[in-house]
Design a protein around this motif. Structure first.
Motif, short mmCIF file in Angstrom:
data_model
loop_
_atom_site.label_atom_id
_atom_site.label_comp_id
_atom_site.label_asym_id
_atom_site.label_seq_id
_atom_site.Cartn_x
_atom_site.Cartn_y
_atom_site.Cartn_z
N GLY A 24 -5.78 30.50 82.09
CA GLY A 24 -4.56 30.48 82.87
C GLY A 24 -4.06 31.82 83.35
O GLY A 24 -3.04 31.90 84.04
N ASN A 25 -4.75 32.90 83.00
CA ASN A 25 -4.34 34.24 83.40
C ASN A 25 -5.30 34.83 84.42
O ASN A 25 -6.52 34.69 84.27
CB ASN A 25 -4.28 35.17 82.18
CG ASN A 25 -3.26 34.72 81.18
OD1 ASN A 25 -2.13 34.41 81.52
ND2 ASN A 25 -3.64 34.68 79.92
N PRO A 26 -4.78 35.53 85.44
CA PRO A 26 -5.68 36.17 86.41
C PRO A 26 -6.42 37.32 85.73
O PRO A 26 -5.82 38.12 85.03
CB PRO A 26 -4.72 36.68 87.49
CG PRO A 26 -3.42 36.88 86.79
CD PRO A 26 -3.38 35.83 85.70
N VAL A 27 -7.76 37.38 85.92
CA VAL A 27 -8.55 38.41 85.24
C VAL A 27 -9.46 39.21 86.18
O VAL A 27 -10.13 40.12 85.73
CB VAL A 27 -9.41 37.82 84.10
CG1 VAL A 27 -8.54 37.28 82.98
CG2 VAL A 27 -10.36 36.76 84.62
N GLY A 28 -9.49 38.87 87.44
CA GLY A 28 -10.37 39.60 88.36
C GLY A 28 -10.52 38.85 89.67
O GLY A 28 -9.80 37.88 89.93
N THR A 29 -11.45 39.31 90.47
CA THR A 29 -11.75 38.66 91.75
C THR A 29 -13.25 38.43 91.86
O THR A 29 -14.04 39.23 91.37
CB THR A 29 -11.29 39.53 92.94
OG1 THR A 29 -11.85 40.83 92.83
CG2 THR A 29 -9.77 39.64 92.99
N VAL A 30 -13.62 37.31 92.49
CA VAL A 30 -15.04 37.02 92.65
C VAL A 30 -15.63 37.95 93.71
O VAL A 30 -14.93 38.47 94.57
CB VAL A 30 -15.29 35.55 93.04
CG1 VAL A 30 -14.91 34.63 91.90
CG2 VAL A 30 -14.58 35.17 94.31
N ALA A 31 -16.94 38.14 93.63
CA ALA A 31 -17.63 39.03 94.56
C ALA A 31 -17.56 38.51 95.99
O ALA A 31 -17.44 39.28 96.93
CB ALA A 31 -19.07 39.24 94.13
N SER A 32 -17.64 37.19 96.16
CA SER A 32 -17.63 36.62 97.50
C SER A 32 -17.13 35.18 97.45
O SER A 32 -17.45 34.44 96.53
CB SER A 32 -19.04 36.64 98.11
OG SER A 32 -19.06 35.98 99.35
#
Length: 104
Positions: A24-32
């Motif tokens: 439930g917590n934001p942890v990063g961003t996907v590569a694409s």
């Protein structure tokens, strides 16, 4: 023709849409987020690529995702010896990680 304001808004929206969540917590961003191409690791968060996203998110006052990213990647550090007694040093982050969603 696309106005500069619309382009910037679209870029921020793309960044928001790329955020991945763990527990439930934001942890990063996907590569694409390219749905037409299924590369082997585009659904992972790459540490070096997230550094740029982290700066942008910090500029927007979204420090929670950066804090969560650091906490989770520090937890992914190796704690065991590898080949030839090589042991990764403290502070060494993984090159990438993937959040796997399991259906319960």
């Amino acid at each position: 023709m696309v106005s500069e304001g619309n382009l910037i808004d679209a870029a921020w929206q793309a960044l928001e849409d790329s955020i991945i969540y763990y527990k439930g917590n934001p942890v990063g961003t996907v590569a694409s987020k390219d749905s037409e191409v299924e590369a082997l690791n585009y659904d992972q968060c790459f540490t070096r690529d997230f550094a740029v996203s982290a700066m942008a998110l910090l500029m927007r006052g979204k420090g929670e995702i950066v804090r969560n990213f650091l906490i989770e990647t520090l937890g992914l550090q190796s704690r065991e010896k590898h080949m030839d007694c090589f042991k990764a040093g403290l502070g060494l982050m993984p090159a990438s990680f993937k959040v796997i969603h399991k259906k319960e």
